[in-house]
Design an enzyme around this catalytic site. Sequence first.
Site, PDB file in Angstrom:
ATOM      1  N   TYR A  41      43.656  41.950  32.760  1.00 13.78           N
ATOM      2  CA  TYR A  41      42.691  42.640  31.906  1.00 13.78           C
ATOM      3  C   TYR A  41      43.115  44.098  31.738  1.00 13.78           C
ATOM      4  CZ  TYR A  41      38.424  43.867  29.590  1.00 13.78           C
ATOM      5  OH  TYR A  41      37.535  44.282  28.634  1.00 13.78           O
ATOM      6  N   GLN A  63      33.424  38.220  27.692  1.00 11.69           N
ATOM      7  CA  GLN A  63      33.880  37.040  26.947  1.00 11.69           C
ATOM      8  C   GLN A  63      35.362  36.763  27.212  1.00 11.69           C
ATOM      9  OE1 GLN A  63      32.464  39.740  25.720  1.00 11.69           O
ATOM     10  NE2 GLN A  63      33.645  40.651  24.030  1.00 11.69           N
ATOM     11  N   ASN A 114      35.190  47.790  32.517  1.00 15.83           N
ATOM     12  CA  ASN A 114      33.898  48.464  32.638  1.00 15.83           C
ATOM     13  C   ASN A 114      32.927  47.602  33.459  1.00 15.83           C
ATOM     14  OD1 ASN A 114      32.993  46.411  30.969  1.00 15.83           O
ATOM     15  ND2 ASN A 114      32.997  47.681  29.120  1.00 15.83           N
ATOM     16  N   SER A 137      38.063  56.585  41.668  1.00 15.78           N
ATOM     17  CA  SER A 137      39.323  56.963  42.302  1.00 15.78           C
ATOM     18  C   SER A 137      39.116  58.147  43.255  1.00 15.78           C
ATOM     19  CB  SER A 137      40.324  57.325  41.202  1.00 15.78           C
ATOM     20  OG  SER A 137      41.627  57.292  41.697  1.00 15.78           O
ATOM     21  N   GLN A 163      43.061  64.093  40.317  1.00 15.27           N
ATOM     22  CA  GLN A 163      42.115  63.018  40.613  1.00 15.27           C
ATOM     23  C   GLN A 163      40.816  63.254  39.865  1.00 15.27           C
ATOM     24  OE1 GLN A 163      41.682  59.653  41.468  1.00 15.27           O
ATOM     25  NE2 GLN A 163      43.356  60.465  42.658  1.00 15.27           N
ATOM     26  N   HIS A 167      40.046  62.117  36.198  1.00  7.61           N
ATOM     27  CA  HIS A 167      39.866  60.706  35.818  1.00  7.61           C
ATOM     28  C   HIS A 167      38.465  60.437  35.291  1.00  7.61           C
ATOM     29  CE1 HIS A 167      43.429  58.398  36.458  1.00  7.61           C
ATOM     30  NE2 HIS A 167      43.657  58.950  37.620  1.00  7.61           N
ATOM     31  N   GLU A 206      41.853  56.151  49.215  1.00 10.96           N
ATOM     32  CA  GLU A 206      42.756  55.448  48.300  1.00 10.96           C
ATOM     33  C   GLU A 206      44.118  56.157  48.268  1.00 10.96           C
ATOM     34  OE1 GLU A 206      41.549  55.839  44.272  1.00 10.96           O
ATOM     35  OE2 GLU A 206      42.815  54.198  43.550  1.00 10.96           O
ATOM     36  N   HIS A 207      44.094  57.464  47.996  1.00  8.08           N
ATOM     37  CA  HIS A 207      45.317  58.278  47.983  1.00  8.08           C
ATOM     38  C   HIS A 207      45.211  59.323  49.084  1.00  8.08           C
ATOM     39  CE1 HIS A 207      44.610  57.160  43.675  1.00  8.08           C
ATOM     40  NE2 HIS A 207      45.875  56.816  43.753  1.00  8.08           N
ATOM     41  N   ASP A 209      51.474  57.640  40.826  1.00  7.52           N
ATOM     42  CA  ASP A 209      50.673  56.971  39.797  1.00  7.52           C
ATOM     43  C   ASP A 209      51.554  56.346  38.721  1.00  7.52           C
ATOM     44  OD1 ASP A 209      48.304  57.620  40.978  1.00  7.52           O
ATOM     45  OD2 ASP A 209      47.893  59.359  39.717  1.00  7.52           O
ATOM     46  N   GLU A 256      33.917  17.364  69.982  1.00  3.19           N
ATOM     47  CA  GLU A 256      33.148  17.882  68.842  1.00  3.19           C
ATOM     48  C   GLU A 256      32.328  16.786  68.159  1.00  3.19           C
ATOM     49  OE1 GLU A 256      35.835  20.003  66.249  1.00  3.19           O
ATOM     50  OE2 GLU A 256      36.050  21.673  67.656  1.00  3.19           O
ATOM     51  N   HIS A 300      38.138  11.536  63.444  1.00  2.20           N
ATOM     52  CA  HIS A 300      39.278  12.418  63.715  1.00  2.20           C
ATOM     53  C   HIS A 300      40.038  11.916  64.942  1.00  2.20           C
ATOM     54  CE1 HIS A 300      37.246  15.214  61.005  1.00  2.20           C
ATOM     55  NE2 HIS A 300      38.267  16.061  61.085  1.00  2.20           N
TER      56      HIS A 300
END
Lengths: 440, 440
Positions: free
Chosen positions: A138, A199, A222, A245, A267, A270, A335-336, A369, A423, A428
């Site tokens: 995506y 969709q 989104n 981020s 950063q 963003h 993250e960074h 990046d 068990e 088994h």
Amino acid sequence: MTIQIRHLDSAQPDFKQRLDTLLAFEASTDEAIEQSVAAILHDVRQRGDAAVLDYTNRFDRIPGGAASMAAFDVPQAELQAALAALPAAQRAALETAAARIRVFHERQKEELRGFTYIEPDGTLLGQRITPLDRVGIYVPGGKAAYPSSVLMNALPAKVAGVAEIIMVVPTPDGVKNQMVLAAAAIAGVTRVITIGGAQAVGALAYGTASIAPVDKIVGPGNAYVAAAKRRVFGTVGIDMIAGPSEILVLCDGSTDPDWVAMDLFSQAEHDELAQAIMLCPDAAYIARVEASIHKLLPSMPRADTIRTSMSERGALVKVRDMQEACDIANAIAAEHLEISAEDPQQWADKIRHAGAMFLGRFSSESLGDYCCGPNHVLPTSRTARFSSPLGVYDFQKRSSVIFVSEAGAQTLGKVAAELAYGEGLQAHARSAELRLRPAA
Amino acid sequence: MTIQIRHLDSAQPDFKQRLDTLLAFEASTDEAIEQSVAAILHDVRQRGDAAVLDYTNRFDRIPGGAASMAAFDVPQAELQAALAALPAAQRAALETAAARIRVFHERQKEELRGFTYIEPDGTLLGQRITPLDRVGIYVPGGKAAYPSSVLMNALPAKVAGVAEIIMVVPTPDGVKNQMVLAAAAIAGVTRVITIGGAQAVGALAYGTASIAPVDKIVGPGNAYVAAAKRRVFGTVGIDMIAGPSEILVLCDGSTDPDWVAMDLFSQAEHDELAQAIMLCPDAAYIARVEASIHKLLPSMPRADTIRTSMSERGALVKVRDMQEACDIANAIAAEHLEISAEDPQQWADKIRHAGAMFLGRFSSESLGDYCCGPNHVLPTSRTARFSSPLGVYDFQKRSSVIFVSEAGAQTLGKVAAELAYGEGLQAHARSAELRLRPAA
């Protein structure tokens, strides 16, 4: 309008609580979005292409309205044309980045080869690694369409050996981002379809007459896309749902303060929820970075976003020493993580949790990046405590291999039967016992 | 009451549709469970131990009602006592299984060591592997309490190097399963707490005064536990939500039909939704397996469950040849795949999707369930298309390492700046450009 930056000090008695408050971020669940997404997914599952066509014409305001799904397929020739039409420097930069990303991810593939071992009685055990058959990528449309994200999402799948990579990218008002198409050409995407939203996620997960169902869907989107991915998880695999981020800069005070200020901006630009935090033991240096922030902000085209992000979610934190900075960094699990210090490796060795570590003052996050090679899709919101950068391994899976010899079945069968009876699973136990040779 | 088994034939014109219908399984979402779980999690987050104590006393009918959370802690001495009190054969079987599971999972750990490489300009790139700090293992209570699952969930975490393994296991009516406690002792679980349900999941995810929050929660549970795990995903990692267990037997007709019938039973006895399917090109052999099924069923203690499962969800499928059987197996992507045939490796080489493959007539699934070494927690409901057995890798994560040299920053900086400007992220571009040496 000036920028107000939060100052914290680890010596404050309520420091831990302040830090927790600063880090707290919870993606709110919007009931209206949830219901809308559920309805769209249901409709795509029922009506297939017809539903995808309707939603795409409506939500993306396709000029004139497409008559069939075929209109959304971007021919390979169009991808190649987009690549050919790029300015030479831009094309070279994309191709350099792609080549470096491939090299790094090939190392990931080499690391995971599977294994087999044979026991003295002839029993063979192993683990086989295979690629996924078909994946969906995506790519957001409009302003947030990043060609670098096309490379970072598609190339690991390509390196893994995924046979079909289907990229979906919405084109609001029918406008295609040429750099994104060029990146798809470079990455070797199998098919590009200009659809998006819930969709598109539904079409990839369930399949339609024109789109074969995929095994996994990756890539950012989104709130509708995120909600749709959560809902189709199980039918297909998904990557992590990304939060805002974040960058955490550990600084011993030896780096040009302008550099650190700009790293924080990179950063913060963003989006307004992005988080930029610096930890440093040197109060005077913190003041110099703050001065750089005030000095540099007005020159930034995205100054408004930076100002909001830095004011709302940023912080300059005075710590006792670099050791304490590392302890706090482990709690934050950023993250960074930039370690902008002399001999950064000594501090890196103390870090247990981070999506990516940038060592030394020349390793700005922005290099990673785009073009160092490692992936820029990284765990956010403290999930680096338990998850990893996107990688080749996300497009591979393992199968156990068990080939028990007749001799092996004699010893293993008794163990299995003992445990199975314990068990209460008698079939088994009997299944193991049937393989036992009758006692002499 | 006799057993009615579905027969399918790949030559039927509507075979694919019939197969799809047979395989279709969708975990229904129960709105009442969802709301109940949401309320419990919210309450645990707000009231901590007090909430966990209340729910546990109520839902698990703790005799007399525990006065504090301390009552639910099982001391290590009690775990060791449970182990010491086991019958010798049972203890030996558990210890053999544990040793073999450890050996296999050590191989997984060896495979994933991380890597580092240095480029000609001195730039270092790599990937570091680290264990999670603290994990929670959910073990169901009551009838479905399986000591083998304790080993299969805890040992990979132990091998990964997880420092703290917190096991939760509900004890309905206050009754503890001694074999489960003994398995926890063998696996080296750090702490056992006799709580369960959504309240235990909430306590592990958010933490309480008496329980430190974990980084990941693994292990099977009922619908409440599954719903709770889905909801805390993101705050912590979780393993896959397991569907009903499945076995697919590919048979060339050379195995004793009693063996195959019992292998199908060993899956069907798990629960009424379990799925047992055989594919075979030999119609006469299929008839022999069916005869074995009718012959053996009355002797099975769990005959009722087996009958329902085999009637509702089982099938004996006639295929054209073994090649077609492999194609169908790839479409099914079974959790357990037995290839009960001469020279099984030739068919295994054609399999792309399966949780675990059991090759040859001596490799009954039950051996793998208990003691071969590979994990018995496997992807169900066709998720083997994109996911893997539980393993050491589920308790490790990767961090990228980027250490750019000054020389590297000169070439990488220009590439990054070009792409950042192309994406409209000017602070990213400037952050890279600040590291460029001024032109001579």
